[in-house]
Write a protein that holds these residues in place. Sequence first.
Motif, short mmCIF file in Angstrom:
data_model
loop_
_atom_site.label_atom_id
_atom_site.label_comp_id
_atom_site.label_asym_id
_atom_site.label_seq_id
_atom_site.Cartn_x
_atom_site.Cartn_y
_atom_site.Cartn_z
N LEU A 1 26.89 -13.44 -4.61
CA LEU A 1 28.34 -13.28 -4.51
C LEU A 1 28.70 -12.37 -3.34
CD1 LEU A 1 29.29 -12.94 -8.27
CD2 LEU A 1 30.00 -14.78 -6.73
N HIS A 2 27.99 -11.27 -3.21
CA HIS A 2 28.27 -10.31 -2.13
C HIS A 2 28.07 -10.97 -0.77
CE1 HIS A 2 28.85 -6.32 -0.47
NE2 HIS A 2 27.80 -6.52 0.30
N GLU A 3 26.99 -11.71 -0.60
CA GLU A 3 26.73 -12.37 0.68
C GLU A 3 27.81 -13.39 1.01
OE1 GLU A 3 22.78 -14.00 0.35
OE2 GLU A 3 21.84 -12.02 0.44
N GLN A 4 28.21 -14.16 0.02
CA GLN A 4 29.25 -15.18 0.25
C GLN A 4 30.60 -14.54 0.58
OE1 GLN A 4 28.96 -18.54 0.35
NE2 GLN A 4 26.76 -18.40 0.02
N VAL A 5 30.94 -13.47 -0.13
CA VAL A 5 32.22 -12.79 0.12
C VAL A 5 32.20 -12.14 1.50
CG1 VAL A 5 33.69 -10.87 -0.62
CG2 VAL A 5 32.82 -12.49 -2.30
N ASP B 1 32.75 -19.17 -6.09
CA ASP B 1 32.31 -19.08 -7.49
C ASP B 1 31.79 -20.43 -7.98
OD1 ASP B 1 33.06 -16.42 -7.55
OD2 ASP B 1 34.85 -16.73 -8.77
N THR B 2 32.53 -21.50 -7.66
CA THR B 2 32.13 -22.84 -8.08
C THR B 2 30.80 -23.22 -7.45
OG1 THR B 2 34.43 -23.52 -8.37
CG2 THR B 2 32.81 -25.27 -8.09
N GLN B 3 30.65 -22.94 -6.17
CA GLN B 3 29.42 -23.26 -5.46
C GLN B 3 28.22 -22.51 -6.09
OE1 GLN B 3 29.54 -21.92 -1.42
NE2 GLN B 3 27.48 -22.60 -0.96
N ILE B 4 28.39 -21.24 -6.35
CA ILE B 4 27.29 -20.44 -6.93
C ILE B 4 27.00 -20.89 -8.36
CG2 ILE B 4 26.67 -18.12 -7.73
CD1 ILE B 4 27.99 -17.06 -5.16
N LEU B 5 28.03 -21.16 -9.14
CA LEU B 5 27.81 -21.61 -10.51
C LEU B 5 27.09 -22.95 -10.53
CD1 LEU B 5 28.23 -21.03 -13.51
CD2 LEU B 5 30.41 -22.26 -13.35
N ASP B 6 27.47 -23.87 -9.64
CA ASP B 6 26.79 -25.16 -9.55
C ASP B 6 25.32 -24.97 -9.20
OD1 ASP B 6 29.15 -26.45 -10.17
OD2 ASP B 6 29.57 -27.09 -8.12
N LYS B 7 25.07 -24.09 -8.24
CA LYS B 7 23.69 -23.82 -7.82
C LYS B 7 22.90 -23.18 -8.96
CE LYS B 7 21.15 -21.37 -4.18
NZ LYS B 7 21.30 -20.51 -2.99
#
Length: 141
Positions: free
Chosen positions: A21-25, A109-115
């Motif tokens: 999350l931190h990296e994506q943000v 969030d959606t991308q990370i949850l899917d992964k």
Amino acid sequence: MSNPRTLDNLFQLVHVLKRQLHEQVEQLSLPIAPMHVRVIKIISKNSPCTAMDIVNILDRDKAQVTRLIKTLIEEDFIKKEPNPNDKRSQCLLTTDKGNEVLNKIRAIDTQILDKMTRDVSAEELEAFQLVARKLAENLSQ
């Protein structure tokens, strides 16, 4: 039925999730920290929302929440409006700029949850949610 690996697995999950999350943000190049993003999400989800609501949800002290809110107002991500139910407090609302950020965050969030849930069945995910909720409730008592 204590298993030390359970804690290790939970720590690893939390660590990897927070790092992702931190990296994506960070890639969004926002002038705010991940905790600010959490506050924007809380305000959006719990409208109308007051500073005390955020204090209670995050279980943080008032001074820290006040600083977070101040920064978000300065960056025009949120705004204050009079609380029609309580003249001593103000409602916090997301601005158009804050909503733009929220849309980007929701996509992340959606991308990370899917992964994260790839190859996890609906039943396994439901069982995990039940167990995670119980673990959190046990620690809150």
